[in-house]
Design a protein around this motif. Sequence first.
Motif, short mmCIF file in Angstrom:
data_model
loop_
_atom_site.label_atom_id
_atom_site.label_comp_id
_atom_site.label_asym_id
_atom_site.label_seq_id
_atom_site.Cartn_x
_atom_site.Cartn_y
_atom_site.Cartn_z
N ILE A 97 9.90 3.05 -1.25
CA ILE A 97 8.95 2.03 -1.67
C ILE A 97 9.17 0.74 -0.87
O ILE A 97 8.22 0.10 -0.41
CB ILE A 97 9.09 1.75 -3.18
CG1 ILE A 97 8.69 2.98 -3.98
CG2 ILE A 97 8.25 0.54 -3.59
CD1 ILE A 97 9.02 2.89 -5.46
N PHE A 98 10.43 0.38 -0.67
CA PHE A 98 10.81 -0.85 0.03
C PHE A 98 10.30 -0.85 1.47
O PHE A 98 9.68 -1.82 1.92
CB PHE A 98 12.33 -0.99 -0.01
CG PHE A 98 12.87 -2.25 0.61
CD1 PHE A 98 12.92 -3.43 -0.11
CD2 PHE A 98 13.35 -2.24 1.91
CE1 PHE A 98 13.43 -4.59 0.45
CE2 PHE A 98 13.87 -3.40 2.48
CZ PHE A 98 13.91 -4.57 1.75
N ILE A 99 10.55 0.23 2.20
CA ILE A 99 10.15 0.24 3.62
C ILE A 99 8.63 0.29 3.76
O ILE A 99 8.07 -0.27 4.71
CB ILE A 99 10.80 1.41 4.39
CG1 ILE A 99 10.36 2.77 3.84
CG2 ILE A 99 12.32 1.27 4.39
CD1 ILE A 99 10.86 3.95 4.67
N GLU A 100 7.95 0.94 2.82
CA GLU A 100 6.49 1.00 2.89
C GLU A 100 5.87 -0.35 2.56
O GLU A 100 4.91 -0.78 3.20
CB GLU A 100 5.97 2.08 1.94
CG GLU A 100 6.31 3.50 2.39
CD GLU A 100 5.93 4.55 1.36
OE1 GLU A 100 5.56 4.16 0.22
OE2 GLU A 100 6.00 5.75 1.68
N GLU A 101 6.42 -1.03 1.57
CA GLU A 101 5.86 -2.31 1.13
C GLU A 101 6.10 -3.42 2.14
O GLU A 101 5.25 -4.29 2.33
CB GLU A 101 6.44 -2.70 -0.22
CG GLU A 101 5.87 -4.00 -0.76
CD GLU A 101 6.28 -4.28 -2.20
OE1 GLU A 101 6.06 -5.42 -2.66
OE2 GLU A 101 6.82 -3.36 -2.85
N TYR A 102 7.25 -3.39 2.81
CA TYR A 102 7.61 -4.50 3.68
C TYR A 102 7.53 -4.17 5.17
O TYR A 102 8.07 -4.91 6.00
CB TYR A 102 9.00 -5.01 3.31
CG TYR A 102 9.05 -5.61 1.93
CD1 TYR A 102 8.40 -6.80 1.64
CD2 TYR A 102 9.71 -4.96 0.89
CE1 TYR A 102 8.42 -7.35 0.37
CE2 TYR A 102 9.74 -5.50 -0.39
CZ TYR A 102 9.09 -6.69 -0.64
OH TYR A 102 9.11 -7.23 -1.91
N GLY A 103 6.85 -3.08 5.52
CA GLY A 103 6.59 -2.79 6.93
C GLY A 103 7.79 -2.36 7.73
O GLY A 103 7.89 -2.68 8.92
N LEU A 104 8.70 -1.61 7.11
CA LEU A 104 9.91 -1.18 7.80
C LEU A 104 9.95 0.34 7.98
O LEU A 104 11.03 0.92 8.12
CB LEU A 104 11.15 -1.63 7.02
CG LEU A 104 11.33 -3.15 6.88
CD1 LEU A 104 12.45 -3.46 5.90
CD2 LEU A 104 11.60 -3.80 8.22
N ASP A 105 8.79 0.97 8.02
CA ASP A 105 8.72 2.43 8.08
C ASP A 105 9.52 3.02 9.23
O ASP A 105 10.12 4.09 9.09
CB ASP A 105 7.26 2.89 8.21
CG ASP A 105 6.40 2.40 7.06
OD1 ASP A 105 6.24 1.17 6.94
OD2 ASP A 105 5.89 3.23 6.29
N ASN A 106 9.53 2.35 10.37
CA ASN A 106 10.22 2.88 11.54
C ASN A 106 11.51 2.12 11.84
O ASN A 106 12.02 2.17 12.96
CB ASN A 106 9.29 2.82 12.76
CG ASN A 106 8.07 3.70 12.58
OD1 ASN A 106 8.18 4.84 12.14
ND2 ASN A 106 6.90 3.17 12.91
N LYS A 107 12.02 1.41 10.84
CA LYS A 107 13.25 0.63 11.03
C LYS A 107 14.24 0.95 9.92
O LYS A 107 14.63 0.09 9.13
CB LYS A 107 12.91 -0.86 11.08
CG LYS A 107 12.05 -1.23 12.28
CD LYS A 107 11.70 -2.70 12.30
CE LYS A 107 10.91 -3.02 13.57
NZ LYS A 107 9.64 -2.26 13.63
#
Length: 262
Positions: free
Chosen positions: A125-135
């Motif tokens: 949820i965190f990476i999807e919400e804050y734009g970190l999908d590839n990080k």
Amino acid sequence: MSVLQNVGDIQETRNYDIFKLVKGNREINRSHVNRLKEKISRRDLKEIPITCGSADANGVYPIFDGQHRFMAKKELGKPIRFIVTKNMRADDISELNTDTSNWNQKNFLKKWVDKGLSDYIYFKIFIEEYGLDNKFSVAITLLNNSFRRERTQEEVFVNGLFKVVDKEESENTIRFINRVLTEIDSSKCKNSFFYYAILHVINHPGFDRNHFIRKVEKLSAKFKGATNSQEWVDIMDKVYNKHNQGIKKFKPIRFRDFKTNS
């Protein structure tokens, strides 16, 4: 002379319904499936079977290895050759693929999310919400409330032992970083070097986030040209510490070297 033993029979079928994908395995990569379809269309190496576990009560075989080959052959209407292994478990898939470097952190995230681990569900949820999908490494660092990348943290993540330290603190930090990114040309900055640099500078005692935002608004054009984290730190140093005449009680900060942290 050694004696040869028959340790498994290869079977073949066009009944695709007797197979199922394993929960916790990698997501199907459509690009990979399409590449395989092209290769199979040119030359079908039928001798390479997929590996399955024993059939369940409904006679369905879980695919342990070869799910992309299965999808490619199914879509081409080709027969499926497979072998059944009785000693392999679903959890063995990721361990085997780790040895061959086929799995990445995204694959492991899916595995542990599918198993219902709450910290991994929150991570997703965190990476999807804050734009970190590839990080993933940046997100792991943030959710550990750390300010430097540590490989041991990433090993913990892969092994299913990852724990979120402080959700509120992590969310406050990424919101601040994203606030900075809205003020600059993020296409030139939105890389891991930038994220680790800003994590480095905000970890300094006395760092004033509001002051930094105000300076970024005025000097956004400075954020360009950096090719590594130290160069980003140097830019942030100039933005934070220079041209502060007239600002009452401003205290400059000597940012530590990124590599040596000294």
